[in-house]
Design an enzyme around this catalytic site. Structure first.
Site, PDB file in Angstrom:
ATOM      1  N   GLU A 140       4.934  10.535  13.261  1.00  0.00           N
ATOM      2  CA  GLU A 140       4.767   9.102  13.531  1.00  0.00           C
ATOM      3  C   GLU A 140       6.113   8.466  13.827  1.00  0.00           C
ATOM      4  O   GLU A 140       7.123   8.803  13.211  1.00  0.00           O
ATOM      5  CB  GLU A 140       4.217   8.369  12.291  1.00  0.00           C
ATOM      6  CG  GLU A 140       2.819   8.680  11.896  1.00  0.00           C
ATOM      7  CD  GLU A 140       2.397   7.835  10.674  1.00  0.00           C
ATOM      8  OE1 GLU A 140       2.966   6.751  10.453  1.00  0.00           O
ATOM      9  OE2 GLU A 140       1.510   8.290   9.945  1.00  0.00           O
ATOM     10  N   CYS A 197       1.711   8.203 -11.279  1.00  0.00           N
ATOM     11  CA  CYS A 197       0.667   7.724 -12.185  1.00  0.00           C
ATOM     12  C   CYS A 197       1.099   7.915 -13.638  1.00  0.00           C
ATOM     13  O   CYS A 197       1.794   8.866 -13.968  1.00  0.00           O
ATOM     14  CB  CYS A 197      -0.628   8.485 -11.904  1.00  0.00           C
ATOM     15  SG  CYS A 197      -2.028   7.879 -12.867  1.00  0.00           S
ATOM     16  N   CYS A 205      -2.864  12.001 -16.795  1.00  0.00           N
ATOM     17  CA  CYS A 205      -1.557  12.498 -16.373  1.00  0.00           C
ATOM     18  C   CYS A 205      -0.717  12.875 -17.587  1.00  0.00           C
ATOM     19  O   CYS A 205       0.008  13.870 -17.571  1.00  0.00           O
ATOM     20  CB  CYS A 205      -0.837  11.473 -15.504  1.00  0.00           C
ATOM     21  SG  CYS A 205      -1.518  11.441 -13.826  1.00  0.00           S
ATOM     22  N   ARG A 240      -3.969   1.789  -0.681  1.00  0.00           N
ATOM     23  CA  ARG A 240      -4.188   3.214  -0.397  1.00  0.00           C
ATOM     24  C   ARG A 240      -3.244   4.003  -1.301  1.00  0.00           C
ATOM     25  O   ARG A 240      -2.558   3.403  -2.116  1.00  0.00           O
ATOM     26  CB  ARG A 240      -3.970   3.516   1.085  1.00  0.00           C
ATOM     27  CG  ARG A 240      -2.588   3.167   1.586  1.00  0.00           C
ATOM     28  CD  ARG A 240      -2.402   3.566   3.044  1.00  0.00           C
ATOM     29  NE  ARG A 240      -1.093   3.155   3.518  1.00  0.00           N
ATOM     30  CZ  ARG A 240      -0.608   3.449   4.709  1.00  0.00           C
ATOM     31  NH1 ARG A 240      -1.315   4.148   5.567  1.00  0.00           N
ATOM     32  NH2 ARG A 240       0.592   3.043   5.065  1.00  0.00           N
ATOM     33  N   ASN A 271      -2.178  11.527   3.619  1.00  0.00           N
ATOM     34  CA  ASN A 271      -1.217  10.768   4.428  1.00  0.00           C
ATOM     35  C   ASN A 271      -0.081  10.268   3.545  1.00  0.00           C
ATOM     36  O   ASN A 271      -0.327   9.641   2.511  1.00  0.00           O
ATOM     37  CB  ASN A 271      -1.914   9.562   5.074  1.00  0.00           C
ATOM     38  CG  ASN A 271      -1.040   8.895   6.115  1.00  0.00           C
ATOM     39  OD1 ASN A 271      -0.815   9.459   7.182  1.00  0.00           O
ATOM     40  ND2 ASN A 271      -0.517   7.729   5.796  1.00  0.00           N
ATOM     41  N   GLU A 272       1.109  10.589   3.925  1.00  0.00           N
ATOM     42  CA  GLU A 272       2.297  10.085   3.215  1.00  0.00           C
ATOM     43  C   GLU A 272       2.097  10.027   1.702  1.00  0.00           C
ATOM     44  O   GLU A 272       2.139   8.946   1.091  1.00  0.00           O
ATOM     45  CB  GLU A 272       2.693   8.714   3.750  1.00  0.00           C
ATOM     46  CG  GLU A 272       3.256   8.758   5.147  1.00  0.00           C
ATOM     47  CD  GLU A 272       3.886   7.432   5.585  1.00  0.00           C
ATOM     48  OE1 GLU A 272       3.583   6.391   4.991  1.00  0.00           O
ATOM     49  OE2 GLU A 272       4.684   7.461   6.532  1.00  0.00           O
ATOM     50  N   LYS A 299      -1.691  -5.191  11.985  1.00  0.00           N
ATOM     51  CA  LYS A 299      -2.030  -5.806  13.281  1.00  0.00           C
ATOM     52  C   LYS A 299      -0.775  -6.194  14.062  1.00  0.00           C
ATOM     53  O   LYS A 299      -0.832  -6.376  15.269  1.00  0.00           O
ATOM     54  CB  LYS A 299      -2.983  -6.983  13.116  1.00  0.00           C
ATOM     55  CG  LYS A 299      -2.497  -8.144  12.294  1.00  0.00           C
ATOM     56  CD  LYS A 299      -3.613  -9.182  12.221  1.00  0.00           C
ATOM     57  CE  LYS A 299      -3.303 -10.346  11.296  1.00  0.00           C
ATOM     58  NZ  LYS A 299      -3.065  -9.958   9.897  1.00  0.00           N
ATOM     59  N   TYR A 300       0.373  -6.291  13.385  1.00  0.00           N
ATOM     60  CA  TYR A 300       1.609  -6.579  14.118  1.00  0.00           C
ATOM     61  C   TYR A 300       2.545  -5.379  14.151  1.00  0.00           C
ATOM     62  O   TYR A 300       3.746  -5.511  14.322  1.00  0.00           O
ATOM     63  CB  TYR A 300       2.298  -7.819  13.536  1.00  0.00           C
ATOM     64  CG  TYR A 300       1.388  -9.021  13.539  1.00  0.00           C
ATOM     65  CD1 TYR A 300       0.733  -9.400  14.722  1.00  0.00           C
ATOM     66  CD2 TYR A 300       1.127  -9.736  12.380  1.00  0.00           C
ATOM     67  CE1 TYR A 300      -0.157 -10.462  14.729  1.00  0.00           C
ATOM     68  CE2 TYR A 300       0.249 -10.804  12.382  1.00  0.00           C
ATOM     69  CZ  TYR A 300      -0.395 -11.163  13.560  1.00  0.00           C
ATOM     70  OH  TYR A 300      -1.282 -12.212  13.567  1.00  0.00           O
ATOM     71  N   TRP A 320       6.378  -3.633   8.582  1.00  0.00           N
ATOM     72  CA  TRP A 320       6.654  -3.870   7.158  1.00  0.00           C
ATOM     73  C   TRP A 320       8.125  -4.104   6.844  1.00  0.00           C
ATOM     74  O   TRP A 320       8.523  -4.153   5.680  1.00  0.00           O
ATOM     75  CB  TRP A 320       6.063  -2.755   6.295  1.00  0.00           C
ATOM     76  CG  TRP A 320       6.212  -1.370   6.851  1.00  0.00           C
ATOM     77  CD1 TRP A 320       5.294  -0.708   7.610  1.00  0.00           C
ATOM     78  CD2 TRP A 320       7.325  -0.484   6.710  1.00  0.00           C
ATOM     79  NE1 TRP A 320       5.766   0.538   7.952  1.00  0.00           N
ATOM     80  CE2 TRP A 320       7.008   0.701   7.406  1.00  0.00           C
ATOM     81  CE3 TRP A 320       8.550  -0.566   6.062  1.00  0.00           C
ATOM     82  CZ2 TRP A 320       7.872   1.790   7.478  1.00  0.00           C
ATOM     83  CZ3 TRP A 320       9.419   0.514   6.132  1.00  0.00           C
ATOM     84  CH2 TRP A 320       9.073   1.676   6.831  1.00  0.00           C
TER      85      TRP A 320
HETATM   86  C1  GLA Z   1       2.989   4.917   7.755  1.00  0.00           C
HETATM   87  C2  GLA Z   1       1.586   5.464   7.664  1.00  0.00           C
HETATM   88  C3  GLA Z   1       0.693   4.980   8.732  1.00  0.00           C
HETATM   89  C4  GLA Z   1       0.949   3.539   9.053  1.00  0.00           C
HETATM   90  C5  GLA Z   1       2.381   3.340   9.410  1.00  0.00           C
HETATM   91  C6  GLA Z   1       2.691   1.919   9.813  1.00  0.00           C
HETATM   92  O1  GLA Z   1       3.872   5.744   8.341  1.00  0.00           O
HETATM   93  O2  GLA Z   1       1.527   6.857   7.598  1.00  0.00           O
HETATM   94  O3  GLA Z   1      -0.627   5.182   8.293  1.00  0.00           O
HETATM   95  O4  GLA Z   1       0.634   2.785   7.932  1.00  0.00           O
HETATM   96  O5  GLA Z   1       3.160   3.654   8.296  1.00  0.00           O
HETATM   97  O6  GLA Z   1       4.034   1.689   9.845  1.00  0.00           O
HETATM   98 ZN    ZN Z   2      -2.983   9.684 -13.628  1.00  0.00          ZN
END
Ligand code: GLA
Ligand code: ZN
Length: 673
Positions: free
Chosen positions: A308, A156, A161, A112, A150-151, A357-358, A316
């Site tokens: 969040e 690049c 660019c 992503r 998102n985040e 998933k974890y 992670w």
């Molecule tokens: C980030 C993302 C979420 C998810 C969490 C998991 O903060 O914004 O989409 O991936 O991490 O830790």
């Molecule tokens: Zn680029």
């Protein structure tokens, strides 16, 4: 913030991904949300592939159903735009959407944050999607905020660019001569003849073995450009939504001290700040507090949203330790104590596949409510229900500001010399953690912000003094402010070019010193100095300085080496105020003594004076003050309370005297003014 008129209590909930689940379980989700006191869900964060299965087809049928379901169940919505990951068809058909990495490898579809910020394709389709979502859901009054992408992150190095970088450079420097001057291109025959000679600083160009950059001015400009280019991705969607819903309240979830994006700039384009808090195992509570304070600081002290956090475990990290009982609650209140007006999680239901998933969730793989984590979440839900709107909009008041600057951060860490150990956040953190551990409220400000309300401004490692930032500091001190900076400050201007004539350059008159040389000490090696009768270590860097009007406030200077006797701590009376210089790095005992004594002189009080491991902050308005008292210790701790107040969580009244805080315990004392 999320408009308070749409809220009756702190919003409690988070990322909900029903599209990843069969519809049969959605009703069960609703039942469990009710049980847990969940009242807000962030929807549609990664649904682009489903919403737009090909170039011309849009399909909102599932999202429509979800919106109806959550509405029927009285849930508020934070509506995301889904543009954090582009669909496969787009990558297949329009490869310009794919990022090129630092190694010049063009990415393929996958992962992503995979879109190039200069891609015309991404621009076209991300804006179109934001528009369509706004158009389709504008009548839903339970949408209390919009959440773009998102985040953001992921730089690049593609040809588009590079072209955009040249446009950015032309705007900034106007002529190629100016650019040559700014980038000091006479060095190593780097002279550019044409704008097209300007190339992105990647592993093929200005970087040596990927870490060492040979032209810092170019690298810092690229960082500025890339932070801005990614921000334009956000702004384009922001504008698209506002065009359709003028009173939409829009954010994107930030990541605290995220190095690549200059959030002080981003904050100017965000209706409110939201961020994702994932402390690593072993992080101090002060480190987390520092990130919260930054997120409040980038928008001038406005409350922010905790968008969040994990209810239990983060997937992670190297070691994915569980949050111990009580810790999720404690850290939720910690966010609120530093300015958050929401408590939100990632995510509602734990996924069954792929890398999350974890990762902890409100509803675990077991699928029911009989889990430790769910019980803790429900208990907190009930407390927030009880607290209601009491905390909304209350601000942190601080006499102390720490100055933080992204461009300075980039420049310091690109620097070849004087020490590879030099880390901006480490030096920044030494001051922050000391202030936090002593329970002073702290604001984090940028060098160009208004400083006049502070009694004390500390700018650790202000290596790069840009534009007229020195004027802001000069005026602040002239008018009675107290300013502290450290070794290796005032060295370069905004292009990382040294200010000649003597360090600390533009800060020299304010500080009343001349730094002639810097000595880097290898890790573990120390010099010493004496302050208030005690000996402290001098580490990392030792500035060799001469007094030019300032007076020495340590006792006898460095204790050894050929610069023994040269001053370590200085104070310069300047206008109505004073400027202090700390010529080396030291240990926490020193910072405590130094800051404690400065604050004492300036009449700055900690919120409360309490034992180690107890964190105290306050938020207030003109009618009331809330004092947050948080026990990060694993054991019960007794504090002395010098006032009386009522705990918002339990309703219990506390008179002045002893207060016993259970391990991980929290009190939110309300004091009427
Ligand atoms: C980030 C993302 C979420 C998810 C969490 C998991 O903060 O914004 O989409 O991936 O991490 O830790
Ligand atoms: Zn680029």
């Amino acid at each position: 913030m999320i408009p308070y008129n749409k809220l009756t209590k702190i919003p409690y909930g988070g990322d909900y991904n029903p599209e990843q689940w069969p519809e049969e379980i959605w009703e069960e989700d609703m039942r469990l949300f009710k049980l847990a006191g969940i009242d807000i869900v962030t929807l549609n964060v990664f649904s682009w592939a489903a919403l737009q299965p090909d170039e011309t087809t849009y399909d909102f049928s599932k999202l429509d159903k979800i919106m109806e379901l959550v509405k029927k169940n009285g849930l508020k919505v934070c509506m995301a735009t889904s543009t954090g990951a582009h669909p496969a068809w787009m990558a297949r058909k329009y490869p310009d959407v794919l990022r090129t990495d630092f190694q010049a490898r063009k990415r393929k579809f996958g992962g992503r944050h995979n879109s190039c910020p200069s891609s015309p394709t991404y621009e076209k389709y991300s804006v179109a999607l934001a528009e369509k979502l706004a158009e389709r859901y504008k009548e839903y009054d339970n949408i209390v905020a919009w959440h773009i992408s998102n985040e953001y992150g992921g730089e690049c190095y593609c040809e588009n660019c590079e072209k955009q970088f040249r446009v950015w450079l032309q705007k900034r420097y106007k002529s190629i001569d100016k650019l040559n001057e700014a980038w000091n291109t006479a060095f190593w025959g780097h002279t550019l003849y044409d704008w097209d000679d300007a190339v992105l600083p990647d592993s093929r160009t200005e970087f040596f073995e990927d870490t060492f950059v040979m032209a810092q001015g170019i690298a810092v400009d690229y960082d500025r450009f890339m932070s801005d280019a990614i921000m334009q991705m956000y702004i384009r969607e922001y504008d698209a939504i506002k065009k359709i819903i003028p009173d939409a309240v829009i954010t994107t979830n930030l990541m605290g001290f995220y190095k690549r994006l200059n959030y002080f700039e981003w904050a100017k384009h965000m209706d409110f700040i939201s961020w994702d808090n994932y402390p690593a195992v072993g992080d101090t509570y002060a480190k987390t507090a520092m990130a919260h304070d930054l997120m409040r600081g980038i928008k001038n002290g406005e409350p922010f949203a905790l968008m969040e956090q994990t209810p239990s475990v983060t997937n992670w990290h190297t070691y994915c330790a569980l949050k111990r009982p009580g810790v999720m609650r404690l850290w939720s209140y910690q966010a609120v104590a530093h300015g958050a007006d929401t408590v939100m999680f990632f995510q509602m239901r734990r996924s069954i596949g792929s890398c999350e998933k974890y990762h902890g969730a409100v509803i675990d793989h077991a699928g029911h409510e009989n889990t430790r984590v769910f019980r803790e979440i429900s208990a907190l839900g009930k407390e927030l229900e009880k607290i209601g709107p009491e905390i909304f909009g209350l601000k942190t008041k601080s006499d102390i500001a720490l100055m933080m600057d992204w461009e300075n951060w980039w420049a310091i860490e690109y620097s070849a010399g004087p020490s590879q150990e030099l880390r901006y956040l480490k030096e920044f953190g030494r001051f922050y953690e000391t202030l936090r551990n002593m329970n002073y409220n702290v604001d984090i400000v940028s060098p160009d912000m208004d400083l006049s309300s502070y009694k004390l401004v500390i700018a650790p490692l202000l290596y790069m003094v840009k534009y007229d930032d020195d004027e802001n500091i000069r005026n602040y001190v002239k008018n009675g402010g107290n300013f502290v900076t450290t070794f290796f400050s005032g060295i370069v201007q905004e292009n990382d070019l040294v200010i000649t004539g003597g360090y600390p350059g533009r800060l020299r008159d304010i500080l009343g010193i001349w730094v002639e040389e810097q000595d880097a000490l290898p890790n573990g090696e120390k010099n010493q100095f004496i302050y208030h009768g005690k000996e402290y270590p001098a580490e990392l860097l030792c500035d060799l300085l001469h007094l030019e009007g300032a007076k020495q406030i340590d006792e006898g200077g460095y204790q050894k080496d050929f610069y023994a006797g040269m001053p370590v701590l200085t104070k310069n009376n300047f206008g109505e105020g004073a400027a202090y210089y700390v010529a080396t790095a030291s240990n926490e005992a020193f910072y405590r003594e130094f800051i404690g004594s400065l604050c004492g002189e300036m009449g700055i009080e900690p919120v409360l004076d309490v034992p180690e491991g107890i964190e105290v902050t306050s938020r207030e308005n003109d009618k009331k003050q809330l004092i947050f008292i948080m026990n990060h210790n694993d054991a019960e701790t007794v504090i002395h309370l010098p006032m009386s107040g009522k705990d918002l969580i339990t309703g219990e009244e506390y008179a002045d005297g002893e207060m016993v805080l259970e391990a991980k315990g929290v009190r939110v004392l309300k004091i009427e003014k």
